[in-house]
Design an enzyme around this catalytic site. Structure first.
Site, PDB file in Angstrom:
ATOM      1  CB  SER A 173      47.967  20.718 -71.155  1.00 31.21           C
ATOM      2  OG  SER A 173      46.998  21.366 -71.956  1.00 31.21           O
ATOM      3  CD  GLU A 174      48.385  19.081 -74.944  1.00 29.98           C
ATOM      4  OE1 GLU A 174      48.599  17.970 -74.412  1.00 29.98           O
ATOM      5  OE2 GLU A 174      47.324  19.719 -74.814  1.00 29.98           O
ATOM      6  CB  THR A 175      52.656  25.580 -76.860  1.00 26.19           C
ATOM      7  OG1 THR A 175      52.444  26.010 -75.507  1.00 26.19           O
ATOM      8  CG2 THR A 175      52.909  26.792 -77.725  1.00 26.19           C
ATOM      9  CG  HIS A 233      43.325  21.403 -75.875  1.00 25.54           C
ATOM     10  ND1 HIS A 233      44.349  20.680 -75.307  1.00 25.54           N
ATOM     11  CD2 HIS A 233      43.642  22.719 -75.661  1.00 25.54           C
ATOM     12  CE1 HIS A 233      45.231  21.510 -74.782  1.00 25.54           C
ATOM     13  NE2 HIS A 233      44.837  22.752 -74.972  1.00 25.54           N
TER      14      HIS A 233
END
Length: 297
Positions: free
Chosen positions: A46-48, A77
């Site tokens: 979902s994210e990096t 997060h």
């Protein structure tokens, strides 16, 4: 050939393979914008995040957050996980980090166990709560794939809200509908087309079923490539702020469980409080390291 070190962690959980996955590049100097986006798409999380030197030396770092398709101004997060990774690599880590991000200066306070080991972090949303437009019950229900009658409106209509990140459509639903929800991509596409001014062409759905200071939640953002998210800090904070707004209280705290239906249970500890500039909120949780390696470009 260039090599860039990365670490992955599970965020908002105390056990591996729970919570929300995150890849962190602790030193992203030398990566281009296109390479960061390509790496985020390659990890398919979902994210990096990519950590860079701060513009202001009094701050801790500049942190860039990418989802599968675009850079984000703020997310929950990724900040918790990035602070955890940096602190685990620094024996003299500070009490808190100050990260420069497009949404503003983000303060992330580390949490530790009785022995002083870093276990996670608490991130404060960079902006006060902003309450946006309401959307029709039919629109929210269609996006979630649930009956209109399962959307509860006694306290509020489906409402857009944000506090520094992407706005979320906050929708109270029955516990049964929460468990049964299945996002409908075509309904999301219709929603942003029919409500372009309110949504700005973007929509993510945060459905929740509260029970006092505890809530179960699910987040769907298929237009950003995230069919379902297992833990969404930047949805938990506007939800906490919005619930405080509805209650009229001076402050409040909520335990939010998310990701259960995905097999990745997460626990987010959200709180909100009133200030002269508006309602502010934060979210805290634990982290667990999973993988480490190098990306070779």
């Amino acid at each position: 050939m260039r090599a860039f070190r990365f670490v992955t962690v599970d965020v908002f959980t105390d056990r591996r393979f729970g919570g929300n996955q995150l890849a962190v590049f602790p030193d992203a100097r030398g990566l281009t914008d296109a390479e960061m986006q390509a790496l985020a798409a390659e990890f398919n999380l979902s994210e990096t995040t990519f950590v860079l030197p701060p513009a202001n030396p009094q701050h801790s770092a500049r942190v860039r957050i990418f989802n599968r398709v675009a850079e984000m101004a703020f997310a929950g997060h990724p900040n918790v996980g990035t602070a955890y990774v940096l602190a685990r690599e620094d024996e003299e880590s500070p009490r808190a980090y100050r990260f420069e991000e497009p949404a503003g200066l983000v303060e992330v306070t580390l949490t530790r166990d009785a022995a002083g080991r870093v276990t996670g972090a608490e991130v404060a949303a960079p902006q006060p709560l902003r309450i946006g437009a309401t959307l029709p019950v039919a629109t929210a229900a269609a996006c979630a794939g649930i009956p209109e009658a399962a959307v509860l409106t006694a306290r509020h209509a489906p409402t857009l809200a944000a506090d520094g990140g992407n706005h979320r459509l906050l929708v109270e639903v029955t516990p049964e509908a929460l468990a049964a929800a299945q996002p409908d991509l075509a309904a999301f596409q219709r929603a942003v087309a029919e409500h372009a001014e309110a949504t700005g062409g973007f929509l993510s759905l945060y459905i929740y079923a509260p029970d006092g200071g505890v809530a179960r939640a699910r987040m769907f953002s298929p237009l950003a490539g995230t069919w379902e998210d297992s833990a969404t800090g930047s949805a938990a904070t506007p939800l906490a702020g919005f619930l405080l707004h509805l209650s009229g209280a001076a402050e409040g705290a909520w335990e939010i469980t998310q990701g259960v239906e995905m097999g990745r249970p997460s626990l987010l500890l959200a709180r909100a409080w009133r200030t002269p500039e508006g309602i502010r909120a934060s979210v805290a949780g634990r982290c667990v390291p999973v993988l480490r390696g190098e990306a070779v470009l």
